[in-house]
Design a protein around this motif. Structure first.
Motif, PDB file in Angstrom:
ATOM      1  N   GLU A   5     -54.792  47.377  41.309  1.00  0.00           N
ATOM      2  CA  GLU A   5     -54.815  48.340  42.408  1.00  0.00           C
ATOM      3  C   GLU A   5     -54.638  49.777  41.933  1.00  0.00           C
ATOM      4  N   ILE A   6     -54.029  49.963  40.783  1.00  0.00           N
ATOM      5  CA  ILE A   6     -53.713  51.331  40.347  1.00  0.00           C
ATOM      6  C   ILE A   6     -54.419  51.750  39.064  1.00  0.00           C
ATOM      7  N   CYS A   7     -55.075  50.822  38.383  1.00  0.00           N
ATOM      8  CA  CYS A   7     -55.709  51.185  37.114  1.00  0.00           C
ATOM      9  C   CYS A   7     -56.896  52.113  37.345  1.00  0.00           C
ATOM     10  N   ASN A   8     -57.239  52.854  36.324  1.00  0.00           N
ATOM     11  CA  ASN A   8     -58.391  53.741  36.360  1.00  0.00           C
ATOM     12  C   ASN A   8     -59.633  52.895  36.078  1.00  0.00           C
ATOM     13  N   ARG A   9     -60.551  52.878  37.002  1.00  0.00           N
ATOM     14  CA  ARG A   9     -61.747  52.045  36.861  1.00  0.00           C
ATOM     15  C   ARG A   9     -62.903  52.781  36.189  1.00  0.00           C
ATOM     16  N   GLU A  10     -62.728  54.054  35.945  1.00  0.00           N
ATOM     17  CA  GLU A  10     -63.742  54.833  35.223  1.00  0.00           C
ATOM     18  C   GLU A  10     -63.340  54.884  33.750  1.00  0.00           C
ATOM     19  N   VAL A  11     -63.809  53.898  33.012  1.00  0.00           N
ATOM     20  CA  VAL A  11     -63.422  53.736  31.615  1.00  0.00           C
ATOM     21  C   VAL A  11     -64.563  54.212  30.722  1.00  0.00           C
ATOM     22  N   VAL A  12     -64.216  54.986  29.714  1.00  0.00           N
ATOM     23  CA  VAL A  12     -65.197  55.443  28.740  1.00  0.00           C
ATOM     24  C   VAL A  12     -65.346  54.335  27.704  1.00  0.00           C
ATOM     25  N   ILE A  13     -66.585  53.851  27.525  1.00  0.00           N
ATOM     26  CA  ILE A  13     -66.818  52.710  26.647  1.00  0.00           C
ATOM     27  C   ILE A  13     -67.887  53.023  25.609  1.00  0.00           C
ATOM     28  N   GLU A  91     -44.088  43.955  35.246  1.00  0.00           N
ATOM     29  CA  GLU A  91     -44.469  43.047  34.173  1.00  0.00           C
ATOM     30  C   GLU A  91     -45.355  43.777  33.155  1.00  0.00           C
ATOM     31  N   ALA A  92     -46.263  44.604  33.634  1.00  0.00           N
ATOM     32  CA  ALA A  92     -47.136  45.380  32.743  1.00  0.00           C
ATOM     33  C   ALA A  92     -46.324  46.375  31.923  1.00  0.00           C
ATOM     34  N   ILE A  93     -45.353  47.014  32.548  1.00  0.00           N
ATOM     35  CA  ILE A  93     -44.499  47.956  31.826  1.00  0.00           C
ATOM     36  C   ILE A  93     -43.754  47.244  30.698  1.00  0.00           C
ATOM     37  N   GLN A  94     -43.177  46.096  31.000  1.00  0.00           N
ATOM     38  CA  GLN A  94     -42.459  45.333  29.983  1.00  0.00           C
ATOM     39  C   GLN A  94     -43.398  44.894  28.857  1.00  0.00           C
ATOM     40  N   TYR A  95     -44.609  44.511  29.226  1.00  0.00           N
ATOM     41  CA  TYR A  95     -45.596  44.079  28.245  1.00  0.00           C
ATOM     42  C   TYR A  95     -45.987  45.246  27.336  1.00  0.00           C
ATOM     43  N   MET A  96     -46.221  46.420  27.924  1.00  0.00           N
ATOM     44  CA  MET A  96     -46.562  47.599  27.124  1.00  0.00           C
ATOM     45  C   MET A  96     -45.428  47.920  26.150  1.00  0.00           C
ATOM     46  N   ARG A  97     -44.206  47.850  26.646  1.00  0.00           N
ATOM     47  CA  ARG A  97     -43.052  48.157  25.797  1.00  0.00           C
ATOM     48  C   ARG A  97     -42.924  47.143  24.661  1.00  0.00           C
ATOM     49  N   SER A  98     -43.085  45.858  24.967  1.00  0.00           N
ATOM     50  CA  SER A  98     -42.933  44.833  23.932  1.00  0.00           C
ATOM     51  C   SER A  98     -44.046  44.909  22.877  1.00  0.00           C
ATOM     52  N   LYS A  99     -45.237  45.344  23.290  1.00  0.00           N
ATOM     53  CA  LYS A  99     -46.359  45.437  22.357  1.00  0.00           C
ATOM     54  C   LYS A  99     -46.465  46.816  21.710  1.00  0.00           C
ATOM     55  N   GLY A 100     -45.701  47.783  22.209  1.00  0.00           N
ATOM     56  CA  GLY A 100     -45.710  49.124  21.641  1.00  0.00           C
ATOM     57  C   GLY A 100     -47.020  49.862  21.862  1.00  0.00           C
ATOM     58  N   VAL A 101     -47.607  49.707  23.058  1.00  0.00           N
ATOM     59  CA  VAL A 101     -48.872  50.372  23.364  1.00  0.00           C
ATOM     60  C   VAL A 101     -48.701  51.313  24.549  1.00  0.00           C
ATOM     61  N   ARG A 102     -49.559  52.338  24.602  1.00  0.00           N
ATOM     62  CA  ARG A 102     -49.524  53.306  25.696  1.00  0.00           C
ATOM     63  C   ARG A 102     -50.686  53.120  26.649  1.00  0.00           C
ATOM     64  N   ARG A 103     -51.647  52.257  26.272  1.00  0.00           N
ATOM     65  CA  ARG A 103     -52.834  52.020  27.093  1.00  0.00           C
ATOM     66  C   ARG A 103     -53.133  50.534  27.105  1.00  0.00           C
ATOM     67  N   LEU A 104     -53.484  50.040  28.290  1.00  0.00           N
ATOM     68  CA  LEU A 104     -53.821  48.626  28.430  1.00  0.00           C
ATOM     69  C   LEU A 104     -55.153  48.473  29.136  1.00  0.00           C
ATOM     70  N   ASP A 121     -50.361  56.949  33.866  1.00  0.00           N
ATOM     71  CA  ASP A 121     -50.586  56.446  35.221  1.00  0.00           C
ATOM     72  C   ASP A 121     -49.310  55.824  35.775  1.00  0.00           C
ATOM     73  N   LEU A 122     -48.629  55.065  34.937  1.00  0.00           N
ATOM     74  CA  LEU A 122     -47.385  54.420  35.367  1.00  0.00           C
ATOM     75  C   LEU A 122     -46.289  55.446  35.636  1.00  0.00           C
ATOM     76  N   LEU A 123     -46.195  56.449  34.779  1.00  0.00           N
ATOM     77  CA  LEU A 123     -45.187  57.492  34.987  1.00  0.00           C
ATOM     78  C   LEU A 123     -45.428  58.231  36.303  1.00  0.00           C
ATOM     79  N   GLU A 124     -46.684  58.492  36.610  1.00  0.00           N
ATOM     80  CA  GLU A 124     -47.012  59.160  37.870  1.00  0.00           C
ATOM     81  C   GLU A 124     -46.622  58.290  39.062  1.00  0.00           C
ATOM     82  N   LEU A 125     -46.979  57.014  38.994  1.00  0.00           N
ATOM     83  CA  LEU A 125     -46.637  56.084  40.080  1.00  0.00           C
ATOM     84  C   LEU A 125     -45.127  55.989  40.269  1.00  0.00           C
TER      85      LEU A 125
END
Length: 149
Positions: A5-13, A91-104, A121-125
């Motif tokens: 519901e909150i992810c950015n759907r405009e992804v540069v690929i 759950e996503a926040i915990q996962y990012m922290r455990s994996k040491g990533v800033r983007r998922l 995005d998470l910080l803004e929310l």
């Protein structure tokens, strides 16, 4: 709330065989700090890697390599960490922290790309939610103060 519901759907690929120079140009054009590397599989784009602005600096610029000769497949990280679109925010926040990533990268049940979730995005929310809570607390304090008069 689900991440989908909150992810950015405009992804540069980009495809794995595109140059690092192409990646840098796309990042600049779209004002983003990363590009997702995708492969087309059974009619959907599946994320297989990510290249960040930091990767470009550390892997190409610092050693003095030519960005036109290096592909994004050469410099993308080994294991890509993704999250399903129905995953909850905390759950996503915990996962990012455990994996040491800033983007998922956010994927559907068939591993097709849905969007990307960045720490920003998470910080803004979370800041919006905390602001709403603080306003509620202040309103309740004002109600209590008026009832004491």
């Amino acid at each position: 709330m689900a991440i989908g519901e909150i992810c950015n759907r405009e992804v540069v690929i980009l495809g794995r065989n595109e140059s690092a120079l192409d990646a840098a140009r796309l990042m600049r054009q779209h004002h983003v700090g990363d590009v997702l590397v995708v492969e087309e599989r059974t009619g959907r784009k599946e994320p297989v890697g990510i290249v960040t602005d930091r990767d470009l600096v550390v892997e190409i610029m610092a050693p003095g390599l030519g960005p036109a000769a290096i592909t994004v497949g050469d410099i993308m990280g080994g294991e890509l960490v993704t999250v399903r679109e129905n995953t909850g925010v905390f759950e996503a926040i915990q996962y990012m922290r455990s994996k040491g990533v800033r983007r998922l990268p956010v994927v559907d049940a068939h591993n097709g790309l849905v969007g990307i979730l960045a720490l920003d995005d998470l910080l803004e929310l979370l800041s919006e939610e905390l602001l709403a809570i603080s306003k509620l607390v202040k309103l309740e304090q004002q109600k209590e103060a008026r009832s004491r008069r």
